[in-house]
Write a protein that holds these residues in place. Structure first.
Motif, mmCIF file in Angstrom:
data_model
loop_
_atom_site.group_PDB
_atom_site.id
_atom_site.type_symbol
_atom_site.label_atom_id
_atom_site.label_comp_id
_atom_site.label_asym_id
_atom_site.label_seq_id
_atom_site.Cartn_x
_atom_site.Cartn_y
_atom_site.Cartn_z
ATOM 1 N N LYS A 246 0.836 -1.198 0.000
ATOM 2 C CA LYS A 246 0.000 0.000 0.000
ATOM 3 C C LYS A 246 0.875 1.254 0.000
ATOM 4 O O LYS A 246 0.564 2.247 -0.683
ATOM 5 C CB LYS A 246 -0.915 0.001 1.224
ATOM 6 C CG LYS A 246 -1.876 1.197 1.293
ATOM 7 C CD LYS A 246 -2.871 1.185 0.140
ATOM 8 C CE LYS A 246 -4.003 2.182 0.311
ATOM 9 N NZ LYS A 246 -3.538 3.585 0.316
ATOM 10 N N ALA A 247 1.979 1.220 0.734
ATOM 11 C CA ALA A 247 2.899 2.354 0.756
ATOM 12 C C ALA A 247 3.488 2.596 -0.637
ATOM 13 O O ALA A 247 3.670 3.743 -1.054
ATOM 14 C CB ALA A 247 4.014 2.111 1.772
ATOM 15 N N CYS A 248 3.758 1.512 -1.366
ATOM 16 C CA CYS A 248 4.263 1.629 -2.744
ATOM 17 C C CYS A 248 3.192 2.188 -3.676
ATOM 18 O O CYS A 248 3.491 2.989 -4.568
ATOM 19 C CB CYS A 248 4.735 0.271 -3.259
ATOM 20 S SG CYS A 248 6.170 -0.397 -2.396
ATOM 21 N N GLU A 249 1.959 1.763 -3.471
ATOM 22 C CA GLU A 249 0.848 2.304 -4.271
ATOM 23 C C GLU A 249 0.663 3.791 -3.993
ATOM 24 O O GLU A 249 0.429 4.584 -4.919
ATOM 25 C CB GLU A 249 -0.446 1.555 -3.954
ATOM 26 C CG GLU A 249 -0.514 0.119 -4.461
ATOM 27 C CD GLU A 249 -1.856 -0.509 -4.140
ATOM 28 O OE1 GLU A 249 -2.843 -0.171 -4.819
ATOM 29 O OE2 GLU A 249 -1.928 -1.312 -3.184
ATOM 30 N N ASP A 250 0.763 4.184 -2.735
ATOM 31 C CA ASP A 250 0.588 5.594 -2.373
ATOM 32 C C ASP A 250 1.651 6.471 -3.026
ATOM 33 O O ASP A 250 1.409 7.650 -3.292
ATOM 34 C CB ASP A 250 0.643 5.765 -0.852
ATOM 35 C CG ASP A 250 -0.616 5.280 -0.158
ATOM 36 O OD1 ASP A 250 -1.647 5.121 -0.840
ATOM 37 O OD2 ASP A 250 -0.572 5.055 1.066
#
Length: 404
Positions: free
Chosen positions: A257-261
């Motif tokens: 999710k951090a990579c998507e953000d």
């Protein structure tokens, strides 16, 4: 600098009104250039450049303004010297502590038109939703499409044909700055590697207070190697276990999710065409720029079928489609793209080299009963359309102004 009309056509209707224009996207995707294009548009419409106030918060000379109170004081002073409407341009606004309060205050206090950029999707979550609910409009800026790439590449190498430019695009990708390096192989690779490190360290590790950077890099490497392939967090957990790392699937999901953000990866859900529902397991991921994949991990030409998928997915995303992977019984359709009342289906392959491959790529559509366009996109030069299903060369597909 090219005129990125795809984005300008979306932004233009909002220029001059009181909605805050928010430009997001992966680091170095061209957000700052978009601000310059907006300024050009304003000047062409008669606005005086003296009405512009521009601040890039990644510039160390502006470090003292990375606090809401200091920024408010600075802008208040500068706006008082402007006659008429002020136009505020804030680059990488997330560097400012409590920037949401500051931006909302400008909107309320002054006669101004506000544009901000940021490299994190969480820019528009949390407090901002409270302060600016219904008062902003967001535009995601992506790396160059193949069409934009050819426009710039052709200005540097006028004798290039479409085929050779596509070969270059396969390895270079679409990050705008590469044109300044004239797409030279080694400098381009170095730039993309440094960009990747910047995204990981600044937009993922720092912003999410990630302590286990090694674990993050392993997860990124796994996803990058498996773009366009369905897998689950449990599958990554088992893979890491085999490498001697015990990691809970929930931790893996948080890292992803951090990579998507940070706009490094995009997640694509699967849609059951028979049950007409969205499936929540074994999703697919694609990388924002396949040039980064080649520079950091290599293998673009080895995994060319997946790279083709990645390129087509990002093109659909640029054009504003909502995309899912289609599941029809045991068969899978690469992309179902929907926008307003439009829909199209896309299968992507490298080469339709055998009758078996042709049957597989076209055969997935046999159970889909609607009349929306259905494409098979590949590198083949000859038109292999059949049974009402369209076959298109990937270069032509990417360069087409519209699909029908």
């Amino acid at each position: 600098m090219i005129n990125r009309e795809l984005y300008m056509s979306r932004i233009r209707p909002f220029i001059g009104n009181d909605l805050i224009k928010v430009l997001t996207g992966i680091r170095r995707s061209g957000k700052s250039v978009m601000l310059d294009l907006i300024k050009q548009e304003l000047v062409a419409s008669g606005v005086n450049e003296n009405q512009f106030i521009s601040i890039n918060f990644e510039n160390m000379s502006n470090a003292h303004l990375c606090f809401a109170e200091a920024l408010h004081q600075e802008i208040s002073q500068r706006i008082s010297e402007i006659t008429g409407k002020a136009y505020l341009f804030f680059d990488e606004i997330q560097e400012v502590i409590h920037w949401e309060k500051c931006i909302n205050s400008f909107r309320v206090e002054f006669n101004c038109d506000i544009y901000i950029t940021g490299s994190n999707a969480r820019l528009l979550s949390g407090e901002l939703a409270t302060y600016l609910a219904g008062r902003y409009v967001e535009f995601v800026i992506y790396p160059f499409s193949f069409g934009e790439f050819t426009e710039l590449y052709h200005s540097i190498y006028p004798d290039s044909d479409l085929r050779s430019m596509f070969t270059q695009y396969l390895t270079s990708g679409g990050m705008p700055y590469l044109s300044n390096l004239r797409y030279a192989e080694q400098p381009s690779r170095q730039y993309l590697q440094d960009l990747y490190n910047s995204v990981v360290l600044k937009d993922i590790v720092k912003r999410n207070n990630i302590r286990d950077v090694d674990l993050l890099e392993r997860i990124i490497a796994y996803i990058t190697a498996n773009i366009g392939t369905t897998f689950s967090a449990t599958a990554i957990s088992k893979y890491l276990k085999n490498e001697g790392r015990m990691v809970a699937p929930e931790t893996i999901l948080n890292y992803i999710k951090a990579c998507e953000d940070a706009f490094l990866f995009y997640r694509v859900r699967r849609q059951d065409l028979q049950g007409k529902k969205i499936l929540t397991v074994n999703e697919k991921y694609y990388i924002a720029d396949h040039g980064i994949r080649e520079a950091v991990f290599g293998g673009n030409m080895k995994d060319i079928n997946l790279i083709f998928e990645n390129i087509v997915y990002m093109e659909l995303l640029r054009r504003g489609y909502k995309i899912t992977v289609g599941k029809a019984g045991e068969k899978e359709i690469d992309f179902i793209a929907e926008k307003q009342a439009q829909k199209l289906y896309v299968q992507v392959a490298y080469l339709l080299a055998s009758e078996e491959t042709i049957q597989h790529e076209f055969g997935v559509y046999s159970t889909v009963r609607d009349n929306f366009p259905k494409y098979v996109v590949s590198y083949d030069e000859f038109d292999l359309s059949r049974d009402g299903f369209k076959h298109v060369n990937i270069r032509e597909f990417l360069m087409s102004q519209q699909w029908n």
